[in-house]
Design an enzyme around this catalytic site. Structure first.
Site, mmCIF file in Angstrom:
data_model
loop_
_atom_site.group_PDB
_atom_site.id
_atom_site.type_symbol
_atom_site.label_atom_id
_atom_site.label_comp_id
_atom_site.label_asym_id
_atom_site.label_seq_id
_atom_site.Cartn_x
_atom_site.Cartn_y
_atom_site.Cartn_z
ATOM 1 C CG MET A 67 -4.454 2.537 -5.867
ATOM 2 S SD MET A 67 -4.913 4.127 -5.637
ATOM 3 C CE MET A 67 -6.304 4.545 -6.446
ATOM 4 N N PRO A 68 -7.224 2.658 -2.948
ATOM 5 C CG PRO A 68 -8.534 4.535 -2.469
ATOM 6 C CD PRO A 68 -8.616 3.122 -2.935
#
Length: 136
Positions: A1-2
């Site tokens: 993540m991102p």
């Protein structure tokens, strides 16, 4: 993540794509202070007739080297975002020869509820990621 989605025109060699992916990842790790293993990238190649990106009247020249980067992320500060924009352009120029005028970025923020990394669980909510996530 991102989660990073990268859009380019078809025609790049595989080694160019590897350098591009590495530069985007390193810029994200540096700007958002996330672990190296936070690696979620999707690169899509488009026919020239299927990717259009003008400059909103800003007089920014575009070439076939154009790269559009979409970032889906937890909330980030203005400083983190601007550090990503400038760091990304710097790394793409250094490693790939891509001009800053050919780099466009769009960020979409979401919350911890919006992520499941697998196993049918929301790991941010269950706490599975909380203990080893400096910037997440």
């Amino acid at each position: 993540m991102p989660l990073i989605k990268i859009h380019v025109l078809k025609g790049r060699e595989s080694n160019e794509i590897e350098k591009l992916l590495g530069a985007v990842h390193d810029a994200m790790v540096q700007a958002f202070n996330v672990p190296q293993r936070d690696l979620y990238q999707i690169l899509t190649e488009h026919e020239p007739t299927h990717l259009r990106a003008l400059d909103t009247g800003l007089d920014i020249p575009r070439t076939r080297g154009f790269v559009m980067v979409e970032v889906v992320t937890r909330p980030r500060s203005r400083d983190e975002k601007t550090a990503f924009y400038s760091g990304l352009c710097h790394m793409l120029a250094d490693r790939c020869g891509i001009q800053a005028s050919d780099v466009m970025v769009s960020m979409t923020e979401n919350t911890d509820d919006d992520w499941s990394f697998g196993l049918g669980r929301a790991q941010f909510l269950t706490g599975e990621l909380a203990s080893h996530r400096p910037g997440g």
